[in-house]
Design a protein around this motif. Structure first.
Motif, PDB file in Angstrom:
ATOM      1  N   SER A  38       0.828  -1.212   0.000  1.00 35.99           N
ATOM      2  CA  SER A  38       0.000   0.000   0.000  1.00 35.99           C
ATOM      3  C   SER A  38       0.862   1.261   0.000  1.00 35.99           C
ATOM      4  N   ASP A  39       2.074   1.167   0.532  1.00 35.41           N
ATOM      5  CA  ASP A  39       2.988   2.306   0.529  1.00 35.41           C
ATOM      6  C   ASP A  39       3.305   2.733  -0.902  1.00 35.41           C
ATOM      7  N   LYS A  40       3.506   1.775  -1.773  1.00 35.16           N
ATOM      8  CA  LYS A  40       3.821   2.102  -3.176  1.00 35.16           C
ATOM      9  C   LYS A  40       2.613   2.735  -3.869  1.00 35.16           C
ATOM     10  N   VAL A  41       1.424   2.242  -3.527  1.00 34.07           N
ATOM     11  CA  VAL A  41       0.202   2.832  -4.087  1.00 34.07           C
ATOM     12  C   VAL A  41       0.062   4.274  -3.606  1.00 34.07           C
ATOM     13  N   ASN A  42       0.367   4.519  -2.332  1.00 35.53           N
ATOM     14  CA  ASN A  42       0.315   5.887  -1.799  1.00 35.53           C
ATOM     15  C   ASN A  42       1.275   6.797  -2.558  1.00 35.53           C
ATOM     16  N   HIS A  43       2.488   6.323  -2.805  1.00 32.36           N
ATOM     17  CA  HIS A  43       3.464   7.109  -3.562  1.00 32.36           C
ATOM     18  C   HIS A  43       2.948   7.395  -4.971  1.00 32.36           C
ATOM     19  N   LEU A  44       2.452   6.365  -5.618  1.00 34.50           N
ATOM     20  CA  LEU A  44       1.953   6.494  -6.980  1.00 34.50           C
ATOM     21  C   LEU A  44       0.850   7.543  -7.064  1.00 34.50           C
ATOM     22  N   VAL A  45      -0.142   7.433  -6.198  1.00 33.61           N
ATOM     23  CA  VAL A  45      -1.284   8.361  -6.213  1.00 33.61           C
ATOM     24  C   VAL A  45      -0.847   9.785  -5.876  1.00 33.61           C
ATOM     25  N   ALA A  46       0.008   9.937  -4.865  1.00 28.66           N
ATOM     26  CA  ALA A  46       0.456  11.280  -4.471  1.00 28.66           C
ATOM     27  C   ALA A  46       1.195  11.972  -5.616  1.00 28.66           C
ATOM     28  N   TYR A  47       2.044  11.243  -6.323  1.00 29.26           N
ATOM     29  CA  TYR A  47       2.821  11.873  -7.382  1.00 29.26           C
ATOM     30  C   TYR A  47       2.018  12.073  -8.663  1.00 29.26           C
ATOM     31  N   ILE A  48       0.997  11.252  -8.903  1.00 30.93           N
ATOM     32  CA  ILE A  48       0.065  11.537 -10.003  1.00 30.93           C
ATOM     33  C   ILE A  48      -0.636  12.859  -9.711  1.00 30.93           C
ATOM     34  N   MET A  49      -1.136  12.991  -8.485  1.00 28.98           N
ATOM     35  CA  MET A  49      -1.888  14.200  -8.117  1.00 28.98           C
ATOM     36  C   MET A  49      -1.015  15.448  -8.183  1.00 28.98           C
ATOM     37  N   MET A  50       0.191  15.369  -7.628  1.00 29.26           N
ATOM     38  CA  MET A  50       1.056  16.553  -7.647  1.00 29.26           C
ATOM     39  C   MET A  50       1.440  16.927  -9.080  1.00 29.26           C
ATOM     40  N   THR A  51       1.729  15.930  -9.905  1.00 23.90           N
ATOM     41  CA  THR A  51       2.097  16.228 -11.294  1.00 23.90           C
ATOM     42  C   THR A  51       0.916  16.841 -12.037  1.00 23.90           C
ATOM     43  N   ALA A  52      -0.248  16.243 -11.898  1.00 21.90           N
ATOM     44  CA  ALA A  52      -1.435  16.785 -12.572  1.00 21.90           C
ATOM     45  C   ALA A  52      -1.743  18.198 -12.084  1.00 21.90           C
ATOM     46  N   TRP A  53      -1.536  18.438 -10.801  1.00 22.43           N
ATOM     47  CA  TRP A  53      -1.823  19.764 -10.248  1.00 22.43           C
ATOM     48  C   TRP A  53      -0.874  20.818 -10.819  1.00 22.43           C
ATOM     49  N   PHE A  54       0.417  20.553 -10.701  1.00 28.18           N
ATOM     50  CA  PHE A  54       1.386  21.588 -11.091  1.00 28.18           C
ATOM     51  C   PHE A  54       1.504  21.759 -12.602  1.00 28.18           C
ATOM     52  N   THR A  55       1.268  20.701 -13.379  1.00 31.54           N
ATOM     53  CA  THR A  55       1.292  20.887 -14.833  1.00 31.54           C
ATOM     54  C   THR A  55       0.095  21.715 -15.289  1.00 31.54           C
ATOM     55  N   ALA A  56      -0.978  21.710 -14.510  1.00 33.45           N
ATOM     56  CA  ALA A  56      -2.133  22.539 -14.850  1.00 33.45           C
ATOM     57  C   ALA A  56      -1.849  24.022 -14.647  1.00 33.45           C
ATOM     58  N   LEU A  57      -0.793  24.339 -13.900  1.00 30.88           N
ATOM     59  CA  LEU A  57      -0.454  25.739 -13.621  1.00 30.88           C
ATOM     60  C   LEU A  57       0.493  26.356 -14.650  1.00 30.88           C
ATOM     61  N   VAL A  58       1.156  25.523 -15.442  1.00 31.63           N
ATOM     62  CA  VAL A  58       2.187  26.038 -16.349  1.00 31.63           C
ATOM     63  C   VAL A  58       1.903  25.613 -17.787  1.00 31.63           C
ATOM     64  N   GLN A  59       2.559  26.294 -18.707  1.00 37.92           N
ATOM     65  CA  GLN A  59       2.480  25.928 -20.123  1.00 37.92           C
ATOM     66  C   GLN A  59       3.221  24.623 -20.366  1.00 37.92           C
ATOM     67  N   ARG A  60       2.866  23.927 -21.428  1.00 37.98           N
ATOM     68  CA  ARG A  60       3.506  22.646 -21.746  1.00 37.98           C
ATOM     69  C   ARG A  60       5.020  22.757 -21.865  1.00 37.98           C
ATOM     70  N   SER A  61       5.501  23.876 -22.336  1.00 37.29           N
ATOM     71  CA  SER A  61       6.946  24.046 -22.494  1.00 37.29           C
ATOM     72  C   SER A  61       7.677  24.037 -21.152  1.00 37.29           C
ATOM     73  N   ARG A  62       6.942  24.161 -20.055  1.00 38.65           N
ATOM     74  CA  ARG A  62       7.530  24.168 -18.712  1.00 38.65           C
ATOM     75  C   ARG A  62       7.294  22.864 -17.941  1.00 38.65           C
ATOM     76  N   TYR A  63       6.662  21.905 -18.570  1.00 34.74           N
ATOM     77  CA  TYR A  63       6.399  20.630 -17.884  1.00 34.74           C
ATOM     78  C   TYR A  63       7.686  19.988 -17.376  1.00 34.74           C
ATOM     79  N   TRP A  64       8.771  20.154 -18.118  1.00 38.26           N
ATOM     80  CA  TRP A  64      10.032  19.531 -17.705  1.00 38.26           C
ATOM     81  C   TRP A  64      10.477  20.055 -16.343  1.00 38.26           C
ATOM     82  N   LEU A  65      10.148  21.306 -16.025  1.00 38.30           N
ATOM     83  CA  LEU A  65      10.495  21.856 -14.710  1.00 38.30           C
ATOM     84  C   LEU A  65       9.710  21.158 -13.597  1.00 38.30           C
TER      85      LEU A  65
END
Length: 128
Positions: A38-65
């Motif tokens: 379950s620890d790995k599932v927690n990591h997976l879900v947390a990082y999906i959410m953080m990535t989806a959140w922060f990529t929604a704030l920036v242009q695609r050209s900044r996704y690498w950041l």
């Protein structure tokens, strides 16, 4: 940055999410009923959410950041866990789970031309 009406609010919410992940990762654990891996599932879900959140704030050209920052954050958390000796252990498999979550969140971000936050803001307050 995307042209979002509430950009600063969305950023603050994202930073609160990062702080929550950080505290949840570094505070001593409390024994709980958990299924195996379950620890790995927690990591997976947390990082999906953080990535989806922060990529929604920036242009695609900044996704690498966003990707670079989250990978370094995940590695840093594991190094901190390994060195703190507070009942937490650094685990390279957690970093792998984080990276898979980041890749999944990035795939979600690339799945639409418009960010989900842009769509949300239009729904909250449509342009006149």
């Amino acid at each position: 940055m995307r042209d979002l009406r509430y950009w600063h609010l969305w950023l603050l919410c994202g930073l609160a999410m990062v702080l929550t992940v950080l505290l949840g990762s570094l505070l001593p654990t409390v024994p709980a009923l958990e299924f195996q891996q379950s620890d790995k599932v927690n990591h997976l879900v947390a990082y999906i959410m953080m990535t989806a959140w922060f990529t929604a704030l920036v242009q695609r050209s900044r996704y690498w950041l966003i990707v670079t920052g989250l990978v370094l954050f995940g590695i840093g958390v594991e190094v901190a866990q390994a060195s703190m000796h507070l009942g937490r252990d650094g685990d390279w498999r957690d970093v792998v789970a984080n990276c898979i979550g980041i890749a999944a969140g990035l795939a979600l971000a690339f799945s639409s031309r418009e960010s989900w936050l842009t769509r949300l803001e239009k729904w909250i307050r449509p342009p006149i």
